[in-house]
Design a protein around this motif. Structure first.
Motif, short mmCIF file in Angstrom:
data_model
loop_
_atom_site.label_atom_id
_atom_site.label_comp_id
_atom_site.label_asym_id
_atom_site.label_seq_id
_atom_site.Cartn_x
_atom_site.Cartn_y
_atom_site.Cartn_z
N LEU A 204 -4.68 -4.86 1.32
CA LEU A 204 -5.01 -6.28 1.16
C LEU A 204 -4.31 -7.05 2.27
CD1 LEU A 204 -4.23 -6.31 -2.67
CD2 LEU A 204 -6.51 -6.25 -1.64
N PRO B 60 0.82 -1.21 0.00
CA PRO B 60 0.00 0.00 0.00
C PRO B 60 0.86 1.27 0.00
CG PRO B 60 -0.73 -1.52 1.71
CD PRO B 60 0.58 -2.04 1.20
N TYR C 139 -5.87 0.95 -0.96
CA TYR C 139 -6.61 0.13 0.00
C TYR C 139 -5.62 -0.91 0.50
CZ TYR C 139 -6.91 -1.85 -4.64
OH TYR C 139 -6.60 -2.26 -5.92
N GLY D 238 -2.35 -9.49 1.69
CA GLY D 238 -1.04 -9.90 1.20
C GLY D 238 -0.84 -9.43 -0.23
C1 LIG Z 1 4.85 -5.48 1.63
O1 LIG Z 1 4.08 -4.97 2.70
C2 LIG Z 1 2.72 -5.13 2.66
C3 LIG Z 1 2.00 -4.75 3.81
C4 LIG Z 1 0.62 -4.91 3.84
C5 LIG Z 1 -0.05 -5.44 2.74
C6 LIG Z 1 0.67 -5.79 1.60
C7 LIG Z 1 -0.05 -6.33 0.41
O2 LIG Z 1 -0.18 -5.32 -0.58
C8 LIG Z 1 -1.30 -4.48 -0.50
O3 LIG Z 1 -2.07 -4.53 0.43
C9 LIG Z 1 -1.48 -3.51 -1.60
C10 LIG Z 1 -0.70 -3.40 -2.72
N1 LIG Z 1 -1.23 -2.38 -3.46
N2 LIG Z 1 -2.29 -1.87 -2.81
C11 LIG Z 1 -2.47 -2.54 -1.66
C12 LIG Z 1 2.07 -5.65 1.55
#
Ligand SMILES: COc1cccc(COC(=O)c2cn[nH]c2)c1
Length: 244
Positions: free
Chosen positions: A142, A89, A140, A144
């Protein structure tokens, strides 16, 4: 193009074997390799996370498993290095322009983060030998990065020559040409449940059709994405300036 994806849920990426991307994989246009991050853990519980320094809720992904996974996927002594994409994010926005840029890369590696994220030193260390892009697919959160990888891979793979049936259709879609949203599309029947196809589209007058489509693109963009309209206006305005 070679794609490597590291995740604690590699089965999540099985979707890559379907449809467009699946076809590209079979035809050799894409060489997809999925890796389970836990392969590089050695404790009984195959631990990949720990509590955050500085306190706060949630857990952070430990650097060690990631360091070893990336060493295995892209050995430092190897002849070349991948471009590492970390969906987050906190990343810079993924756009069609960036999709075209990534489509030119011979080798992409994706790190799927979970929990509160990956220890920041993993990207910093990787950047000592490969290009690292932290990318957001939307504003937003997610659980993962796996779903984000599916989004990025589909947007990129369909740009590879030979992957999509009709390259001409790439030119007319939203976010790909003039910076406006795509016009509404219709097909048979001409009247459906009391809704008729706009007459101009049945007129056979290609000039009128093109004008109608442009006007619809501008109307839609103004309605749904005033930010894009402003950028488009400025770009078109500049062109007009050049003409004068
Ligand atoms: C690498 O660190 C994290 C931390 C938390 C969630 C995520 C997963 O990616 C997203 O949530 C996302 C990607 N583009 N928009 C949202 C990765």
């Amino acid at each position: 193009m070679r794609l490597d994806v590291v995740s604690i849920f590699p089965e999540y990426l099985a979707a890559l074997d379907l449809s467009l991307v699946g076809k590209a994989a079979k035809s050799g246009l894409l060489d997809v390799h999925l890796h389970d991050l836990r392969e590089w853990t050695y404790d009984r519980h195959r631990t990949v996370d720990d509590t955050p320094y500085g306190g706060g809720a949630g857990m952070v992904m430990k650097p060690d498993p990631w360091g070893e996974a990336l060493d295995a996927v892209a050995p430092a002594a190897g002849p070349s290095q991948p471009r590492l994409i970390v969906p987050t994010p906190a990343g810079r926005p993924f756009t069609q322009e960036l999709a075209y840029e990534l489509a030119d890369e011979p080798w992409l590696a994706f790190a799927c983060g979970r929990y509160e994220g990956i220890d920041a030193r993993v990207a910093a260390h990787a950047a000592e030998r490969m290009r690292v892009d932290e990318i957001s697919v939307g504003d937003y959160v997610l659980n993962g990065g796996e779903v984000a990888v599916l989004v990025i891979v589909e947007a990129v793979a369909r740009l590879l020559p030979g992957v999509i049936g009709n390259p001409a259709s790439l030119a007319e879609e939203s976010h790909s040409g003039d910076g406006l949203l795509e016009y509404p599309v219709y097909t048979k029947p001409p009247s459906w449940r009391g809704h008729d196809v706009p007459d101009v589209l049945l007129s056979g007058n290609h000039k009128l059709v093109a004008e109608w489509r442009h006007d619809e693109s501008v109307r839609r963009t103004a309605e749904r994405r005033p930010d894009l309209l402003a950028a488009w206006g400025a770009a078109v305005g500049h062109k007009a300036d050049e003409v004068e």
